[in-house]
Design a protein around this motif. Structure first.
Motif, PDB file in Angstrom:
ATOM      1  N   ALA A  42      -7.199 -13.971 -45.087  1.00 51.03           N
ATOM      2  CA  ALA A  42      -8.264 -13.037 -44.700  1.00 51.03           C
ATOM      3  C   ALA A  42      -9.020 -13.468 -43.446  1.00 51.03           C
ATOM      4  CB  ALA A  42      -9.225 -12.827 -45.865  1.00 51.03           C
ATOM      5  N   PRO A  43      -9.358 -14.779 -43.273  1.00 49.59           N
ATOM      6  CA  PRO A  43     -10.076 -15.157 -42.050  1.00 49.59           C
ATOM      7  C   PRO A  43      -9.315 -14.811 -40.775  1.00 49.59           C
ATOM      8  CG  PRO A  43     -10.246 -16.899 -43.667  1.00 49.59           C
ATOM      9  CD  PRO A  43      -9.258 -15.925 -44.208  1.00 49.59           C
ATOM     10  N   GLU A  44      -7.994 -15.048 -40.776  1.00 48.59           N
ATOM     11  CA  GLU A  44      -7.224 -14.730 -39.582  1.00 48.59           C
ATOM     12  C   GLU A  44      -7.169 -13.224 -39.334  1.00 48.59           C
ATOM     13  OE1 GLU A  44      -6.663 -17.384 -41.278  1.00 48.59           O
ATOM     14  OE2 GLU A  44      -6.694 -18.841 -39.658  1.00 48.59           O
ATOM     15  N   LEU A  45      -7.031 -12.445 -40.413  1.00 49.09           N
ATOM     16  CA  LEU A  45      -7.073 -10.995 -40.260  1.00 49.09           C
ATOM     17  C   LEU A  45      -8.395 -10.557 -39.640  1.00 49.09           C
ATOM     18  CD1 LEU A  45      -5.569  -9.966 -43.726  1.00 49.09           C
ATOM     19  CD2 LEU A  45      -4.491  -9.568 -41.510  1.00 49.09           C
ATOM     20  N   ASN A  46      -9.492 -11.114 -40.172  1.00 48.03           N
ATOM     21  CA  ASN A  46     -10.815 -10.784 -39.646  1.00 48.03           C
ATOM     22  C   ASN A  46     -10.969 -11.185 -38.191  1.00 48.03           C
ATOM     23  OD1 ASN A  46     -12.544  -9.445 -41.471  1.00 48.03           O
ATOM     24  ND2 ASN A  46     -12.721 -11.266 -42.729  1.00 48.03           N
ATOM     25  N   ASN A  47     -10.542 -12.391 -37.866  1.00 47.54           N
ATOM     26  CA  ASN A  47     -10.764 -12.888 -36.514  1.00 47.54           C
ATOM     27  C   ASN A  47      -9.945 -12.120 -35.481  1.00 47.54           C
ATOM     28  OD1 ASN A  47     -12.525 -14.766 -37.559  1.00 47.54           O
ATOM     29  ND2 ASN A  47     -11.024 -16.418 -37.622  1.00 47.54           N
ATOM     30  N   LEU A  48      -8.698 -11.812 -35.830  1.00 46.54           N
ATOM     31  CA  LEU A  48      -7.881 -11.020 -34.911  1.00 46.54           C
ATOM     32  C   LEU A  48      -8.478  -9.626 -34.737  1.00 46.54           C
ATOM     33  CD1 LEU A  48      -5.359 -10.702 -33.181  1.00 46.54           C
ATOM     34  CD2 LEU A  48      -4.084 -10.081 -35.252  1.00 46.54           C
ATOM     35  N   ALA A  49      -8.926  -9.032 -35.830  1.00 47.19           N
ATOM     36  CA  ALA A  49      -9.541  -7.705 -35.751  1.00 47.19           C
ATOM     37  C   ALA A  49     -10.816  -7.740 -34.919  1.00 47.19           C
ATOM     38  CB  ALA A  49      -9.840  -7.182 -37.156  1.00 47.19           C
ATOM     39  N   ALA A  50     -11.630  -8.805 -35.077  1.00 45.22           N
ATOM     40  CA  ALA A  50     -12.867  -8.925 -34.305  1.00 45.22           C
ATOM     41  C   ALA A  50     -12.573  -9.010 -32.816  1.00 45.22           C
ATOM     42  CB  ALA A  50     -13.660 -10.138 -34.770  1.00 45.22           C
ATOM     43  N   LEU A  51     -11.496  -9.688 -32.465  1.00 44.41           N
ATOM     44  CA  LEU A  51     -11.109  -9.768 -31.056  1.00 44.41           C
ATOM     45  C   LEU A  51     -10.737  -8.384 -30.533  1.00 44.41           C
ATOM     46  CD1 LEU A  51      -9.007 -12.464 -29.353  1.00 44.41           C
ATOM     47  CD2 LEU A  51      -8.282 -10.089 -29.113  1.00 44.41           C
ATOM     48  N   TYR A  52      -9.939  -7.643 -31.331  1.00 48.21           N
ATOM     49  CA  TYR A  52      -9.570  -6.286 -30.916  1.00 48.21           C
ATOM     50  C   TYR A  52     -10.818  -5.408 -30.775  1.00 48.21           C
ATOM     51  CZ  TYR A  52      -4.633  -7.253 -31.904  1.00 48.21           C
ATOM     52  OH  TYR A  52      -3.354  -7.754 -31.891  1.00 48.21           O
ATOM     53  N   GLU A  53     -11.728  -5.565 -31.699  1.00 53.13           N
ATOM     54  CA  GLU A  53     -12.954  -4.764 -31.652  1.00 53.13           C
ATOM     55  C   GLU A  53     -13.731  -5.045 -30.373  1.00 53.13           C
ATOM     56  OE1 GLU A  53     -17.309  -5.340 -32.990  1.00 53.13           O
ATOM     57  OE2 GLU A  53     -15.942  -5.813 -34.615  1.00 53.13           O
ATOM     58  N   ARG A  54     -13.827  -6.318 -30.017  1.00 53.04           N
ATOM     59  CA  ARG A  54     -14.562  -6.702 -28.814  1.00 53.04           C
ATOM     60  C   ARG A  54     -13.928  -6.088 -27.571  1.00 53.04           C
ATOM     61  NH1 ARG A  54     -14.443 -11.849 -29.667  1.00 53.04           N
ATOM     62  NH2 ARG A  54     -12.792 -12.455 -28.217  1.00 53.04           N
ATOM     63  N   GLN A  55     -12.615  -5.901 -27.611  1.00 55.08           N
ATOM     64  CA  GLN A  55     -11.908  -5.320 -26.471  1.00 55.08           C
ATOM     65  C   GLN A  55     -11.874  -3.792 -26.511  1.00 55.08           C
ATOM     66  OE1 GLN A  55      -8.112  -7.262 -27.015  1.00 55.08           O
ATOM     67  NE2 GLN A  55      -8.643  -8.923 -25.616  1.00 55.08           N
ATOM     68  N   GLY A  56     -12.505  -3.202 -27.523  1.00 53.13           N
ATOM     69  CA  GLY A  56     -12.481  -1.754 -27.643  1.00 53.13           C
ATOM     70  C   GLY A  56     -11.205  -1.203 -28.244  1.00 53.13           C
ATOM     71  N   ARG A  57     -10.397  -2.059 -28.870  1.00 52.54           N
ATOM     72  CA  ARG A  57      -9.120  -1.621 -29.473  1.00 52.54           C
ATOM     73  C   ARG A  57      -9.379  -1.294 -30.949  1.00 52.54           C
ATOM     74  NH1 ARG A  57      -5.526  -6.638 -27.468  1.00 52.54           N
ATOM     75  NH2 ARG A  57      -3.887  -5.643 -28.732  1.00 52.54           N
ATOM     76  N   TYR A  58     -10.178  -0.261 -31.168  1.00 51.81           N
ATOM     77  CA  TYR A  58     -10.673   0.026 -32.513  1.00 51.81           C
ATOM     78  C   TYR A  58      -9.588   0.476 -33.478  1.00 51.81           C
ATOM     79  CZ  TYR A  58     -15.025   0.041 -29.834  1.00 51.81           C
ATOM     80  OH  TYR A  58     -16.060  -0.300 -29.005  1.00 51.81           O
ATOM     81  N   VAL A  59      -8.622   1.222 -32.963  1.00 50.76           N
ATOM     82  CA  VAL A  59      -7.550   1.714 -33.830  1.00 50.76           C
ATOM     83  C   VAL A  59      -6.760   0.549 -34.407  1.00 50.76           C
ATOM     84  CG1 VAL A  59      -5.411   3.042 -33.869  1.00 50.76           C
ATOM     85  CG2 VAL A  59      -7.400   3.937 -32.661  1.00 50.76           C
ATOM     86  N   GLU A  60      -6.578  -0.502 -33.621  1.00 48.05           N
ATOM     87  CA  GLU A  60      -5.853  -1.677 -34.105  1.00 48.05           C
ATOM     88  C   GLU A  60      -6.733  -2.538 -35.010  1.00 48.05           C
ATOM     89  OE1 GLU A  60      -3.263  -3.480 -30.766  1.00 48.05           O
ATOM     90  OE2 GLU A  60      -4.645  -2.134 -29.741  1.00 48.05           O
ATOM     91  N   ALA A  61      -8.020  -2.554 -34.755  1.00 43.30           N
ATOM     92  CA  ALA A  61      -8.911  -3.429 -35.514  1.00 43.30           C
ATOM     93  C   ALA A  61      -9.179  -2.927 -36.928  1.00 43.30           C
ATOM     94  CB  ALA A  61     -10.243  -3.584 -34.773  1.00 43.30           C
ATOM     95  N   GLU A  62      -9.375  -1.628 -37.109  1.00 40.07           N
ATOM     96  CA  GLU A  62      -9.843  -1.111 -38.392  1.00 40.07           C
ATOM     97  C   GLU A  62      -8.920  -1.449 -39.570  1.00 40.07           C
ATOM     98  OE1 GLU A  62     -11.510   3.013 -40.452  1.00 40.07           O
ATOM     99  OE2 GLU A  62     -11.130   2.930 -38.300  1.00 40.07           O
TER     100      GLU A  62
END
Length: 872
Positions: free
Chosen positions: A116-136
């Protein structure tokens, strides 16, 4: 202006301390744990530059002592990725997160809580880049895993709730975010106590929701409490303190307390500069925020150096930079040349479209010069595109639970990615050794105004638009002149105006001969108002030039500029269709072509190759959509006798309706697509004009994907498609804008009847231009999305230097007439250039009085020239 709602829970929570240490010796365990603790301590203190070398050493030691697949290494990779992310090195962080995630899926299983931490961290990176579709989906999967394994009240569940809520908040989904923030806050206050830094994060984030909703009274105590907790727990100089300071400053500014806001913004910037260094993205955020504050106070002279710093770092926000630079330009705080170059720099970096990116990739190959270098560059670009697609597929799979995963397919993708990485590394070495100047070529600096002007002919004007939140800007230039004006229309108003303009371009509106009293017809008054708003301010500079090159952005990418009306009409809708003929269309004054970016002018003009294909044209048209077994092309017309009036589109059926499972529902598609026998006449007529061999015109069943993919397309100057165009809908992983070609009796991966944009990108062209005599080929992938994408982007990447595309569902009869007329005029005067030939063809249609309908713009005005339209 918000200073990052994203997860800030790494303080004491996010760094993994390698509790499970595999097969290492006790001494190794102790050393690893001690090093992890030190890295964690430095990370919590915001001392990332000290922590990173230690984290790098830890990764190297574990790779050497424990091998490439162990949980210790996954934790160390995660720690290093977090530190890279906090330093703004997202590319390095992303690859490490993915590697750590792959290791944990092998060691822990697909649905174990350890991933779960890696899933969260990768998603947070995508979110920061505006890649919301990939992050959610990544955030959601991490939340589901934790809720199942740990229960609803566990702090890690709170962390996942915060992450998902932060994503929603960034998308403006306040109603979705608020309850999740509240739930997470309750969990952390109970689990960690009211003064824990994680509680401060939740207070800050919930305060942000209230602030943007205008609930300042609810927001202020939460943000102030967040600040107090952080200052006490982390110290006054921690980056998280800067986040709370920034958010409190924005609140003060919103409620009219500038004296309180200013020192908070200044302190936040100072903290970030000390803790993170001058090049960190958060420093740029604070610089933008403080500059915006100064500009709001009419203190442009103080805002200007901050904006110049963000431009130098490549992190300027257009909504901040352009107002500041415009006032500096208008008030002569800096030279006209400096202000205009800075503005052009910021726009080029801030409005880079996918079509522009494709042109830039083409430019690198064209500028490479030698066949060997161009071949190497194309190979590297193709491999990079393949790797990106594979990577997205893997991330999409990782977002799913174990029951929906295909381990074998994922492993094939990972193996292929490794092979690609090895091959690209070899290519880079070859490029460095054989072509040492290539690095500078492949990373060009933004163009200056003088550089852009030097590429214009004496009879051309270039007009560049930047659409931002509450206002827009137009920059116009000729070879020896420059003008810059502020426009009152912001993004939302511009979108509404363009949508209203396009509503009058529906062919179904012109069934009768008299338009009077019929709502929904093309509005000449609106067309004149848009002209006055967009080009009126720079009219004096551009109106006397024969050629107008337009670089649109935002909603303006969907605007056919040549249909703007330069003089106020007697009526919005004429009493008869003949009245449209008398309108002062911009097309009557100037030819208009569209560029995806300013840089593409250089890409398509300065680097244009001279070794054009040795053959004039290859064409594909009149495809066979509903083949009868053993039948011939002549049998098609009998099934659709009214094809002369057919529209080159899928009429009212949604693109999604043509898919059944993972493939095309050919029966439904065949029913929706009328045959287009007149496209055969169109292609034959153009072929006669250009002296094209009959063997280069592919009709009927021969107008297929198989033929296209096997043809030596690089040998032709013109690639011509006359068929239906399909605009992509929202089909998960499947739908792409496509050209409909002949339906094979036995569909395959090579040929299923649709030439998609991704397949176009794999073609090898050397085309002076590509004609897409089809429907809506300029359109974005979704309503409101960036136009000039999809097919246009892919054809540029494949090697086209100009495209003839359509803005809406075009009448097949009109398309045939316009296309053949365009090439007739080029044959008569090859030096007139493509844009002028298209212009004269449209004017010829408009001025044909044999039918009143001919004056209506939906018939004569669908085609736009994208890219290099000048004579060669």
């Amino acid at each position: 202006m918000t200073s990052g709602n994203r997860l800030a829970l790494m303080t004491g929570l996010a760094l993994i301390t390698n509790a499970c240490l595999g097969t290492s010796s006790f001494a190794q365990k102790s050393d690893t744990a001690a090093l992890s603790a030190r890295i964690s301590e430095l990370g919590r203190a915001g001392k990332y530059s000290e922590a990173i070398p230690l984290a790098q050493r830890q990764v190297a030691d574990l790779e050497k002592s424990s091998g490439p697949v162990n949980r210790d290494l996954a934790g160390a990779l995660n720690n290093l990725a977090l530190l890279y992310g906090n330093q703004g090195q997202d590319g390095d962080a992303e690859s490490l997160y993915k590697r750590a995630l792959s290791i944990l899926e092998k060691t822990d299983g697909l649905d174990r809580v350890g991933i779960a931490p890696e899933l969260n961290n990768l998603a947070a990176l995508y979110e920061r880049q505006g890649r919301y579709v990939e992050a959610e989906p990544l955030f959601k999967r991490a939340l589901a895993i934790r809720e199942k394994a740990l229960g609803q009240a566990h702090p890690d569940v709170g962390q996942s709730l915060n992450n998902l809520a932060t994503l929603y908040e960034r998308q403006g989904r306040h109603a979705d975010a608020e309850p999740l923030f509240k739930q997470a806050l309750a969990i952390y206050q109970k689990a960690a106590g009211p003064d824990h830094p994680a509680v401060a994060t939740l207070l800050n984030n919930l305060g942000q929701v209230y602030k943007v909703e205008g609930r300042a009274g609810d927001a202020e105590p939460l943000i102030k409490r967040s600040l107090a907790i952080r200052e006490k727990a982390l110290g006054p100089d921690h980056p998280d303190v800067a986040r709370s300071l920034n958010n409190l400053a924005e609140l003060d500014e919103r409620v009219g307390r500038p004296a309180e806001a200013e020192p908070l913004y200044q302190r936040a910037l100072a903290i970030r500069q000390r803790a993170l260094g001058p090049d960190h993205p958060d420093v740029a955020t604070s610089q933008n925020n403080l500059a915006s504050f100064y500009q709001g106070q009419k203190r442009t002279i103080e805002a200007l150096p901050l904006v110049q710093q963000t431009i130098a770092s490549g992190r300027a926000q257009l909504r901040v930079a352009l107002p500041v630079l415009f006032d500096a330009y208008a008030w002569q705080l800096v030279s006209v040349e400096k202000a205009s170059d800075d503005a052009l720099n910021a726009i080029q970096r801030g409005t880079q479209s996918s079509a522009a990116s494709a042109v830039n990739k083409l430019a690198v190959r064209l500028a490479a010069g030698t066949d060997r270098l161009a071949e190497l560059v194309r190979r590297d670009q193709d491999l990079a595109a393949e790797a990106e697609a594979l990577d997205k597929a893997i991330v999409s799979a990782v977002s799913q639970g174990a029951a929906k995963r295909d381990a074998a397919a994922e492993q094939r993708s990972r193996t292929r990615l490794a092979t690609i990485a090895t091959e690209r590394a070899g290519l880079q070495k070859t490029l460095a050794a054989e072509f040492p100047d290539f690095a500078a070529l492949s990373n060009p600096l933004p163009m200056t105004v003088k550089e852009a002007q030097s590429l214009l002919s004496p009879d051309e004007a270039l007009v560049l638009f930047a659409v931002i939140d509450s206002e827009s800007y137009v920059l116009a230039m000729t070879r020896d002149g420059f003008a810059w004006r502020r426009l009152p229309l912001g993004a939302e108003a511009m979108s509404q105006k363009v949508a209203a303009f396009r509503r009058g371009l529906d062919l179904n509106k012109i069934g009768k001969g008299d338009p009077s009293g019929r709502a929904g017809l093309f509005d000449l008054t609106l067309a004149n108002e848009l002209y006055a708003a967009l080009l009126g301010p720079v009219e004096a500079l551009v109106k006397d030039k024969r050629g107008l090159l337009v670089v649109p952005s935002g909603a303006l990418t969907a605007l056919p500029f040549y249909l703007l009306v330069t003089e106020k009409p007697p009526a919005a809708i004429p009493e008869t269709f003949d009245g449209y003929r008398e309108a002062a269309w911009l097309l009557k004054r100037q030819s208009v072509s569209v560029l995806p970016s300013v840089a593409s002018l250089k890409a398509l003009r300065a680097f244009s190759r001279k070794d054009q294909g040795i053959k004039p044209m290859i064409g594909f048209g009149d495809p066979l959509f509903n083949p009868a077994p053993g039948g011939t092309g002549d049998q098609r017309a009998a099934t659709t006798p009214d094809t002369k009036s057919a529209t080159r589109s899928a009429t009212s059926a949604a693109y999604t309706d043509f898919w059944q499972g993972a493939g095309v529902d050919r029966a439904m598609l065949a029913q929706a697509l009328p045959q287009l026998p007149d496209t055969a006449d169109e292609l034959k007529a153009v072929a006669r004009d250009l002296g094209v061999a009959a063997s280069d015109i592919h009709l009927g069943a021969d107008a297929s994907e198989t033929t296209v993919k096997h043809a030596p397309l690089a040998d032709y100057s013109i690639i011509y498609f006359a068929t239906h165009g399909l605009v992509a809908g929202d089909v998960k992983g499947l739908a792409e804008p496509s050209l409909a070609l002949s339906m094979p009796e036995h569909p395959s991966e090579l040929d299923d009847g649709l030439l998609t944009s991704s397949e176009v990108a794999q073609l090898k062209l050397n085309a002076d231009w590509v004609v897409l005599s089809a429907c809506n080929t300029i359109a974005g992938d979704k309503p409101g999305a960036e136009a000039l994408s999809g097919l246009a982007r892919s054809f540029f990447y494949a090697g086209a230097r100009a495209l003839l595309v359509s803005h809406w569902a075009v009448s097949s009869e009109a398309a045939t007439r316009l296309a053949t007329s365009t090439f007739d005029r080029l044959k008569a005067d090859p030096k007139m250039g493509r844009t002028e030939a298209v212009r004269q063809a449209m004017l010829g249609y408009l001025n044909d009085k044999s039918s009143p309908r001919n004056a209506y713009p939906a018939l004569w005005g669908p085609f736009a020239l994208i890219g290099e339209g000048a004579a060669r």
